[in-house]
Design a protein around this motif. Structure first.
Motif, PDB file in Angstrom:
ATOM      1  N   ASP A   1      50.202 -53.027 -13.386  1.00 53.90           N
ATOM      2  CA  ASP A   1      49.909 -53.864 -14.562  1.00 53.90           C
ATOM      3  C   ASP A   1      50.896 -53.624 -15.694  1.00 53.90           C
ATOM      4  OD1 ASP A   1      47.722 -54.987 -13.273  1.00 53.90           O
ATOM      5  OD2 ASP A   1      46.367 -53.402 -13.979  1.00 53.90           O
ATOM      6  N   THR A   2      51.195 -52.341 -15.975  1.00 51.82           N
ATOM      7  CA  THR A   2      52.074 -52.018 -17.107  1.00 51.82           C
ATOM      8  C   THR A   2      53.524 -51.774 -16.689  1.00 51.82           C
ATOM      9  OG1 THR A   2      51.580 -49.661 -16.931  1.00 51.82           O
ATOM     10  CG2 THR A   2      50.143 -50.986 -18.357  1.00 51.82           C
ATOM     11  N   LYS A   3      53.774 -51.722 -15.367  1.00 51.72           N
ATOM     12  CA  LYS A   3      55.117 -51.442 -14.837  1.00 51.72           C
ATOM     13  C   LYS A   3      55.647 -50.091 -15.343  1.00 51.72           C
ATOM     14  CE  LYS A   3      55.199 -55.233 -12.552  1.00 51.72           C
ATOM     15  NZ  LYS A   3      54.956 -55.173 -11.086  1.00 51.72           N
ATOM     16  N   THR A   4      54.735 -49.151 -15.440  1.00 48.79           N
ATOM     17  CA  THR A   4      55.122 -47.794 -15.831  1.00 48.79           C
ATOM     18  C   THR A   4      54.673 -46.819 -14.751  1.00 48.79           C
ATOM     19  OG1 THR A   4      53.078 -47.489 -17.086  1.00 48.79           O
ATOM     20  CG2 THR A   4      55.015 -48.265 -18.313  1.00 48.79           C
ATOM     21  N   LEU A   5      55.261 -45.610 -14.818  1.00 49.51           N
ATOM     22  CA  LEU A   5      54.911 -44.554 -13.874  1.00 49.51           C
ATOM     23  C   LEU A   5      53.969 -43.573 -14.554  1.00 49.51           C
ATOM     24  CD1 LEU A   5      58.500 -44.058 -12.453  1.00 49.51           C
ATOM     25  CD2 LEU A   5      56.538 -44.853 -11.127  1.00 49.51           C
ATOM     26  N   LYS A   6      52.755 -43.482 -14.060  1.00 51.94           N
ATOM     27  CA  LYS A   6      51.738 -42.631 -14.671  1.00 51.94           C
ATOM     28  C   LYS A   6      51.758 -41.241 -14.033  1.00 51.94           C
ATOM     29  CE  LYS A   6      49.855 -45.981 -17.145  1.00 51.94           C
ATOM     30  NZ  LYS A   6      49.871 -45.983 -18.637  1.00 51.94           N
ATOM     31  N   LEU A   7      51.826 -40.220 -14.877  1.00 50.37           N
ATOM     32  CA  LEU A   7      51.815 -38.842 -14.387  1.00 50.37           C
ATOM     33  C   LEU A   7      50.450 -38.512 -13.795  1.00 50.37           C
ATOM     34  CD1 LEU A   7      53.355 -36.066 -14.328  1.00 50.37           C
ATOM     35  CD2 LEU A   7      52.113 -35.529 -16.431  1.00 50.37           C
ATOM     36  N   VAL A   8      50.449 -37.996 -12.564  1.00 47.49           N
ATOM     37  CA  VAL A   8      49.188 -37.630 -11.920  1.00 47.49           C
ATOM     38  C   VAL A   8      49.159 -36.157 -11.522  1.00 47.49           C
ATOM     39  CG1 VAL A   8      48.666 -39.955 -11.079  1.00 47.49           C
ATOM     40  CG2 VAL A   8      50.069 -38.425  -9.676  1.00 47.49           C
ATOM     41  N   ALA A   9      50.338 -35.526 -11.436  1.00 47.29           N
ATOM     42  CA  ALA A   9      50.369 -34.095 -11.077  1.00 47.29           C
ATOM     43  C   ALA A   9      51.737 -33.521 -11.410  1.00 47.29           C
ATOM     44  CB  ALA A   9      50.075 -33.907  -9.588  1.00 47.29           C
ATOM     45  N   SER A  10      51.754 -32.229 -11.724  1.00 46.87           N
ATOM     46  CA  SER A  10      53.030 -31.552 -12.017  1.00 46.87           C
ATOM     47  C   SER A  10      52.863 -30.055 -11.847  1.00 46.87           C
ATOM     48  CB  SER A  10      53.502 -31.862 -13.441  1.00 46.87           C
ATOM     49  OG  SER A  10      52.644 -31.256 -14.393  1.00 46.87           O
ATOM     50  N   HIS A  11      53.995 -29.379 -11.734  1.00 47.20           N
ATOM     51  CA  HIS A  11      53.995 -27.913 -11.693  1.00 47.20           C
ATOM     52  C   HIS A  11      55.323 -27.421 -12.269  1.00 47.20           C
ATOM     53  CE1 HIS A  11      52.922 -23.882 -10.312  1.00 47.20           C
ATOM     54  NE2 HIS A  11      54.202 -23.737  -9.998  1.00 47.20           N
ATOM     55  N   GLY A  12      55.253 -26.443 -13.185  1.00 42.13           N
ATOM     56  CA  GLY A  12      56.454 -25.813 -13.724  1.00 42.13           C
ATOM     57  C   GLY A  12      57.097 -26.500 -14.897  1.00 42.13           C
ATOM     58  N   LEU A  13      56.548 -27.638 -15.338  1.00 45.46           N
ATOM     59  CA  LEU A  13      57.140 -28.400 -16.441  1.00 45.46           C
ATOM     60  C   LEU A  13      56.207 -28.358 -17.650  1.00 45.46           C
ATOM     61  CD1 LEU A  13      58.346 -31.459 -14.347  1.00 45.46           C
ATOM     62  CD2 LEU A  13      59.728 -29.514 -15.105  1.00 45.46           C
ATOM     63  N   SER A  14      56.801 -28.320 -18.854  1.00 40.89           N
ATOM     64  CA  SER A  14      56.020 -28.174 -20.084  1.00 40.89           C
ATOM     65  C   SER A  14      55.268 -29.458 -20.438  1.00 40.89           C
ATOM     66  CB  SER A  14      56.941 -27.792 -21.251  1.00 40.89           C
ATOM     67  OG  SER A  14      57.786 -28.879 -21.598  1.00 40.89           O
TER      68      SER A  14
END
Length: 348
Positions: free
Chosen positions: A215-228
């Motif tokens: 819908d928004t043509k954006t990438l939504k963060l769903v998981a991460s490790h090691g990044l602030s």
């Protein structure tokens, strides 16, 4: 027997050893010993660069005392820069030449002259091979060429060993990740496995997974490790501006994030300490549903075997996400059906 003949015989011996059963450490020891014997040296050492600490670490050496190796290690960038200027570094007086470090330690060790040549792998200096003499001397072109040839042999041994170890590790890592991913229907657990395990196994700064919002043509963060959190919350990540080829199913390797125009947030990426990046699409069948980004704190290339591994893991992750989503949908349908059946029971 001439010295050239000695050089040839030694080089043949080392080359023959590569086709034998010697292990990497034994081959490197043979290279160091051959340098001393053929060039009439006092000692020799083969160092590899530790990119994270910008230091050289000895992986093979002979003829030097333990106390000498307890001195402060060499600074990698400074030494490599001096060596690469002329293809080698020839030092007649190792106790006074300011291009070297630990001059007092060299004097105490009885080192007079030093010849240093780079250890090259795919046109990149990964270390140095050093020959030490007990009396001052100038090194001839033949001697420099011979030591350089030995260093090349060392580079080949190291490259082959690293490739073999990587293939073994990659196979074990894929089996482990695929098993863990497919054993769970919890999306959060699947995403945690993908980011956490890949970061640790591939010695990265961090990994982030973003899924595409159509819908928004954006990438939504769903998981991460090691990044602030500051970096992760830097702003909306556009599907068209940020590594767009990855959303077309392509894998994108960026060696230098500071100069690559495909990076949407350059200053924030630099502040986070991310130097190199690998972006891999997460696909379900033929559709890209998101992107997995591998972030490195040091400048590095991503070999083909690593890229293949990450693509395979991302594919497994995509299938696992789809399966978990279908499971959640079935659970919702089941609950809805149960409620519907219960309401009908009230009629009886």
């Amino acid at each position: 027997m001439t010295k050239k003949t000695d050089f040839f015989k030694t080089f043949c011996k080392v080359s023959k050893a590569f086709g034998g059963t010697l292990k990497r450490n034994e081959l490197l020891d043979l290279i160091v010993e051959s340098a001393i014997e053929t060039m009439d040296g006092k000692a020799a050492s083969l160092f590899l660069a530790d990119e994270k600490k910008d230091l050289f670490v000895a992986v093979a050496h002979k003829g030097l005392s333990k106390s000498y190796f307890h001195a402060e290690p060499m600074t990698a960038k400074k030494v490599v820069a001096n060596v690469l200027k002329g293809g080698h570094l020839s030092i007649r007086d190792a106790t006074t030449d300011t291009r070297l470090e630990n001059l007092e330690a060299k004097k105490a060790e009885g080192i007079a002259s030093i010849l240093v040549v780079p250890v090259m792998v795919k046109n990149k200096a990964i270390g140095v091979l050093s020959l030490y003499t007990a009396s001052p001397r100038d090194f001839s072109k033949d001697e420099i060429d011979f030591l350089s040839a030995l260093a090349d042999q060392g580079g080949m041994a190291i490259a082959n060993s690293r490739l073999f170890e990587r293939i073994k590790q990659n196979s074990a890592l894929f089996l482990d990740l695929a098993s863990n991913i497919n054993s769970s229907l919890d999306i959060k657990e699947i995403l945690h496995i993908l980011t956490n395990e890949i970061t640790k196994s591939l010695n990265l700064k961090g990994v982030a997974i973003r899924l595409l919002d159509d819908d928004t043509k954006t990438l939504k963060l769903v998981a991460s490790h090691g990044l602030s959190e500051e970096y992760l919350n830097k702003g909306p990540v556009s599907a068209t501006k940020s590594i767009a080829p990855a959303l077309n199913g392509e894998t994108v390797a960026i060696e230098d994030t500071a100069t690559d125009d495909r990076i949407q947030y350059k200053s924030e990426t630099k502040k986070e300490g991310i130097v190199s990046m690998l972006c891999v699409p997460i696909m379900v069948r033929d559709n890209v549903i998101g992107v997995m980004r591998l972030c490195s704190g040091v400048k590095r290339e991503f070999p083909e075997d690593i890229v293949t591994l990450v693509k395979a893991v991302a594919h497994q992750g995509g299938l696992a996400i789809q399966n978990a989503s279908m499971y959640l949908k079935l659970q919702e349908d089941k609950e809805s059906l149960e409620k519907d059946i219960w309401s009908h029971r009230q009629w009886f």
